[in-house]
Scaffold this active site. Sequence first.
Site, PDB file in Angstrom:
ATOM      1  N   SER A 755      21.464 -11.269  -8.063  1.00 21.94           N
ATOM      2  CA  SER A 755      22.342 -10.712  -7.036  1.00 21.94           C
ATOM      3  C   SER A 755      23.573 -10.087  -7.699  1.00 21.94           C
ATOM      4  O   SER A 755      23.431  -9.160  -8.485  1.00 21.94           O
ATOM      5  CB  SER A 755      22.715 -11.796  -6.021  1.00 21.94           C
ATOM      6  OG  SER A 755      23.322 -11.238  -4.874  1.00 21.94           O
ATOM      7  N   ASP A 832      13.988  -7.317   0.866  1.00 21.12           N
ATOM      8  CA  ASP A 832      15.350  -7.846   0.745  1.00 21.12           C
ATOM      9  C   ASP A 832      16.243  -7.161   1.779  1.00 21.12           C
ATOM     10  O   ASP A 832      16.544  -5.974   1.669  1.00 21.12           O
ATOM     11  CB  ASP A 832      15.877  -7.594  -0.671  1.00 21.12           C
ATOM     12  CG  ASP A 832      17.142  -8.374  -0.985  1.00 21.12           C
ATOM     13  OD1 ASP A 832      17.896  -8.674  -0.038  1.00 21.12           O
ATOM     14  OD2 ASP A 832      17.372  -8.688  -2.167  1.00 21.12           O
ATOM     15  N   HIS A 865      15.920 -11.761  -0.178  1.00 18.87           N
ATOM     16  CA  HIS A 865      16.832 -11.900  -1.321  1.00 18.87           C
ATOM     17  C   HIS A 865      16.566 -13.170  -2.134  1.00 18.87           C
ATOM     18  O   HIS A 865      16.858 -13.215  -3.325  1.00 18.87           O
ATOM     19  CB  HIS A 865      18.277 -11.879  -0.814  1.00 18.87           C
ATOM     20  CG  HIS A 865      19.292 -11.637  -1.887  1.00 18.87           C
ATOM     21  ND1 HIS A 865      19.244 -10.545  -2.728  1.00 18.87           N
ATOM     22  CD2 HIS A 865      20.387 -12.347  -2.274  1.00 18.87           C
ATOM     23  CE1 HIS A 865      20.262 -10.591  -3.568  1.00 18.87           C
ATOM     24  NE2 HIS A 865      20.965 -11.669  -3.319  1.00 18.87           N
TER      25      HIS A 865
END
Length: 911
Positions: A755, A832, A865
């Site tokens: 991330s 995502d 994610h």
Amino acid sequence: MPRPRAAKEEETELLAQHQESPRPSSDGSEASASSISTTSLVLEHINDGGFNGARSKVSEKYTDDGNGDLGHARERFDIEDGKFHPLTPVDKKARRTLWIVGTICAVGWALALVSFLMNGNYKHSSTRPHDPDASVTKGSGKKITLDNVLGGQFYPQSQSVSWIAGPKGEDGLLLEKGVSGKDYLVVEDIRSKGNTEAAGDKFTLMKKGNFQIGEDIFIYPSNVWPSADFKKVLVMSEQQKNWRHSYTGLYWIFDVETQTGEPLDPENQSARVQYASFSPQSDAVVFTRDNNLYLRKLDSQKVVKITHDGGSELFYGVPDWVYEEEVFQDNSATWWSEDGKYVAFLRTDESMVPTYPVQYFVSRPSGKQPDAGKESYPEVREIKYPKAGAPNPIVTLQFYDIEKSEMFRVDIDNDFTDKDRLITEIVWAGKSGQVLVRETNRESDILKLILIDVSKRTGKTIREENVAKLDGGWFEVSHKTTFIPADSSLGRANDGYIDSVIHEGYDHIGYFTPLDSDKPILLTKGEWEVVEAPSRVDLKNNLVYYVSTERGSMERHPYVVALNGTDKREVMDHSGPAYYDSSFSTGGGYALMSYQGPGIPWQKIVSTPSNTEKFEKVLEENKALEKMVQKHELPILKYQTIDVDGFKLNVLERRPPHFSEKRKYPVLFYQYSGPGSQQVQRKFEVDFQSYIAANLGYIVVTVDGRGTGFLGRKLRCITRDNIGYYEAYDQIAAAKMWAAKKYVDAEKLAIWGWSYGGFTTLKTIEMDGGRTFKYGMAVAPVTDWRFYDSIYTERYMHTPQNNPTGYDNTSITDVHSLSQNVRFLIMHGVADDNVHMQNTLTLLDKLDVAGVENYDVHVFPDSDHSIYFHNAHKIVYDKLTWWLTNAFNGEWLKIQKVRPKAQADARSLGR
């Protein structure tokens, strides 16, 4: 895919039959001659290839053993080495010398034996307590496996405690659901766990974990919420996930006395509800369905529809995607007044927000089957997702008067415009009919605290702060503002509230009284910070509980201070470093203290300084985890600070067991680096980084660089308008320090993150250009902050319209510099909804245009994610392990010069 694994049992059993003389262990201590120790000595060389024949470089692990091959080790202990020498007589003088030397040796041996026994060194490592501050690993133990880590075998057991206020304000009550041997839903006095006479009786809310509606409907609760008077229970069944925090379900009202249930909406019992909550008086339920707000008074079967125009672009009482993710971290945007006369709720208009399509190629999250002939097309979910600079949802605060059945809003003079307003917190001021509203501008550097009198339908701004002028920083979202009611008998002349304040560059808490005061009484101050404070306020004793970093930025300790800012003291008596998580009872008389490290975690409930009756009950000691840890070799942890451009940065170095400064180790840097985050903490943790260090034999370093949290605003806010620059700079600076260490192989440095950490990984290897880091691994990275959501991004970068150069600089664009690294890896979930696949695809296009090919890519269909869909989570870490092992084994260097085999053979013949 090859992955380092433990030796096979049959190999271990065979090798255990080999008895050898003791030899010095790799940490310098003398190894035992037991079969266990002998086995461990031999197993150190299993991966040399001598036992199992030739092995591919891909499956080789880096070894930290510098003693040469096993054959030479055996030769050193072979009794048949060298010639046989006959015995010769010893003269008297020499004999006397031998006696003296022998006596000295015997005395020395005896003293060493006493020390050995007193220090417990005779014990095998599996019988010694876990020492988180150990500087060396002694003895032998099992290696940590990736399956151990991913399977949660090293994850501490913990008990969650749901504190609940009694109908008459009783403190110390717990809500227990589904506990073995008890009724399904029970309210219990915590003191009963200590068998004290003062404990109250248990109170059953639901006897069974299911109930029946009519003749053929059986309800199995997914979640439950008792009413304040304990006479009803709001039950949700058939829960279905929406986004990270939101869901829908079927809702029922359960009567405690009769142990029976009924639909929340008797006329529409099968309709899915997004959110519901009891009134404080337990006489009504407000809920959102199909994005409209409804009210059900429990003395009636009728449901009142409060709003009528809710739909796909207009939300009432629940947040949209960006407010759920970045503001509330919750599924609710509804707040009852304490007297139950009003409901405050957000109206969210998404009509101007652009959509982003998320594609699902394997699954159908909607649960809907496609029409005949369309089965081969992916399901596409269109999300209203405001990217940086794009139109935000228009959010306004609305009120509903229960008695008058009227909905209204209150306009405020000099308020932010609709397009420039973020509403981040709502706090009712007791039963006064007033409400505190926290707002910021879109770029989160101007704060306004508004006080609204709903009975008079008027309001005003009572505090305004411009943090951009103060230190160039921003305001983070906070939900800890606490109302303090007036009580002259306790010395509180006026209503007030506790809120976070900035004091001399650090985050602290202050007490504002009366409500419209803009000058706080400072409750904390110093060169340290409070953490999500206050934790609880004891109104009877005028005490405020909070957690802070006063003992050290890597630690967390609970404190209590008087409401006038005096008599501060620690709640727990702990002499060494510690990291506590604290959960206080509703009245502040009790607290669940969760010790999270650095030793083995434990939990206990204790009485607080508010409580004259002393109480302590241990809930969890993690004995099984202690045994697990004793049987395995964990990394050696070295906490330290480094200086980069005058800033002191926290660092954690994880060293392999049996670490030796005489060897050369590859180093992996792991970081997150996001604004206000922290990775270097004095917690107990056995994670992927632990596995890399303990099993693969690499050093793993984590640096919390500039921009991260809990070291003051100067260090944190320096990154504004240019995120990625200082974060990458600090990782490179630290890497250069480690590359210069004598025990580091400077040609084998890598960095990875997920991330924001994936973004920082790419930014670091872009800035470095292969000079320090040779490899990088980025999972779900942001590559251009114009692609991320507006509320998060603009808080740190302003809008692209106001900071175009900053957005250009922070994007990953220098593909030539990326090509100077040996190789890098990118992985991303195709579905995502947070960091869109657009980020990775756009970067890949730039690499294609420039002809850059020194990278690998792995994408995961239908994974969001967190990358979990269809075994993806395991594959992520398998891939990281395999790819990193290849990197440090030099495989990626080889493929840079790869040639067709025929061509290679021809060149060889030509020599």
